[in-house]
Write an enzyme that holds these catalytic residues in place. Structure first.
Site, short mmCIF file in Angstrom:
data_model
loop_
_atom_site.label_atom_id
_atom_site.label_comp_id
_atom_site.label_asym_id
_atom_site.label_seq_id
_atom_site.Cartn_x
_atom_site.Cartn_y
_atom_site.Cartn_z
N GLN A 85 -4.85 -1.53 9.31
CA GLN A 85 -4.71 -2.86 8.74
C GLN A 85 -5.32 -3.90 9.69
O GLN A 85 -5.06 -3.89 10.90
CB GLN A 85 -3.21 -3.17 8.49
CG GLN A 85 -2.94 -4.46 7.74
CD GLN A 85 -3.50 -4.49 6.32
OE1 GLN A 85 -3.65 -3.47 5.67
NE2 GLN A 85 -3.82 -5.67 5.85
N ASP A 115 -11.15 2.49 3.38
CA ASP A 115 -11.40 1.05 3.25
C ASP A 115 -12.89 0.75 2.99
O ASP A 115 -13.24 -0.36 2.57
CB ASP A 115 -11.00 0.34 4.55
CG ASP A 115 -9.67 -0.38 4.44
OD1 ASP A 115 -9.33 -0.85 3.33
OD2 ASP A 115 -8.97 -0.49 5.46
N LYS A 132 0.84 -1.21 0.00
CA LYS A 132 0.00 0.00 0.00
C LYS A 132 0.87 1.25 0.00
O LYS A 132 0.61 2.21 -0.73
CB LYS A 132 -0.96 -0.02 1.21
CG LYS A 132 -2.04 -1.08 1.06
CD LYS A 132 -2.88 -1.30 2.30
CE LYS A 132 -3.80 -2.50 2.09
NZ LYS A 132 -4.64 -2.84 3.24
N1 GUN Z 1 -6.67 -7.01 5.92
C1 GUN Z 1 -6.89 -7.79 4.84
N2 GUN Z 1 -7.44 -7.07 3.82
C2 GUN Z 1 -7.57 -5.82 4.29
C3 GUN Z 1 -8.07 -4.61 3.72
O1 GUN Z 1 -8.52 -4.54 2.57
N3 GUN Z 1 -8.03 -3.52 4.52
C4 GUN Z 1 -7.57 -3.56 5.79
N4 GUN Z 1 -7.59 -2.44 6.51
N5 GUN Z 1 -7.11 -4.66 6.35
C5 GUN Z 1 -7.11 -5.77 5.61
#
Ligand code: GUN
Length: 282
Positions: free
Chosen positions: A96, A119, A52
């Site tokens: 996350q 998200d 990211k």
């Molecule tokens: N953990 C696994 N996939 C994601 C996601 O798309 N966003 C976040 N914040 N955590 C995750």
């Protein structure tokens, strides 16, 4: 011959488009900042978070990294989120998941301002999606809609079957397909005769979390198959929820694993960050 939907290529195109938009914003003096919070150092989460951050760098979005100790209290985390909610220079906040057990994930998600919820996990974002209002949309299902649109696959009037009902993929996926005028069925582990239900689908989205579960018996001739799963098989090779080799000759289009849905998630996160511009001050 099935069309192989190339998520790597489509996500690269989207990122290039976003890079241009970010440059235009920069020329007007507008910077975009994403705060990325990781609690602890789970190796899989570290890989996702790094990807990211790299995507932000590529596009020209500033990322603020919060690498927090595994033992941080829920209160301390909520205080950091509150501070970020109040900062005018922060457009998006991403925590996350998963979080350590002593922290209530729902409470954390609900603490993020819906205006910065890139998200798309906040109940306000989910509610907005379900009643057709503006709001951030969960990245993986939003990425699947982009894959279909950019592959010239019409959704309107199609029988769409989503296998899986998670808050992050299955449910928002169903809402998005409905918004695109699909006829939507959500199937799950308690669905009776899953094979018959799956076989109705013109568009089958599989997010069941079981390696190679869907074989040719579950798929109608000429269907479009979207595979959300990602697993490592016994030889350490990546595979999806769909048995690709079994279905590929029967379908009209399919996403591979890797290189299908996966790369789209980050592209859509970046897209959400770009569309967050202006929301805070409105
Ligand atoms: N953990 C696994 N996939 C994601 C996601 O798309 N966003 C976040 N914040 N955590 C995750």
């Amino acid at each position: 011959m099935a069309k192989i939907i190339d998520g790597k290529k489509i996500s690269a195109e989207i990122k290039e488009e976003l890079k241009v938009k970010v440059k235009e914003y920069k020329e007007k003096g507008i910077d975009i900042t994403l705060a990325v919070i990781q609690v602890g150092n789970d190796p899989a989460s570290s890989v996702y978070v790094n990807n990211k951050k790299k995507a932000c760098e590529f596009i020209g979005i500033r990322s603020l990294a919060y690498e927090l100790d595994e033992n941080i209290s829920e209160k301390e985390l909520l205080d950091i989120i509150e501070e970020l909610n109040n900062r005018e220079d922060v457009n998006g906040i991403l925590v996350q998941l998963p979080l350590p057990e002593h922290i209530n994930e729902d409470k954390v998600i609900e603490a993020i301002s819906p205006l910065k919820d890139v998200d798309g996990f906040h109940p306000m974002s989910v509610g907005a999606l379900s009643i057709g209002k503006k709001g951030f949309v969960s990245c993986t299902p939003a990425g699947i809609i982009e894959l279909l649109k950019r592959s010239d696959i019409d959704i309107a009037g199609k029988e769409c079957v989503v296998i899986g009902r998670s808050n992050i993929v299955g449910k928002p996926m169903a809402m998005l397909l409905l918004r695109e005028n699909g006829t939507v069925t959500v199937a799950h582990s308690r669905t009776k005769d899953l094979m018959e239900v799956a076989k109705r689908a013109d568009i089958l989205v599989v997010a069941i979390g079981k390696p190679k579960f869907i074989n040719a018996d579950y798929v109608k001739e000429g269907a479009v198959v979207i595979d959300v799963g990602i697993h490592r098989n016994e030889n350490n090779k990546l595979c999806g929820d769909v048995d690709y080799d079994s279905v590929v000759d029967k379908v009209s289009a399919i996403t591979p694993v890797p290189g299908g849905v996966g790369p789209m998630t980050i592209a859509m996160l970046m897209s959400n960050c770009v569309s967050s511009v202006g929301l805070v001050k409105e």
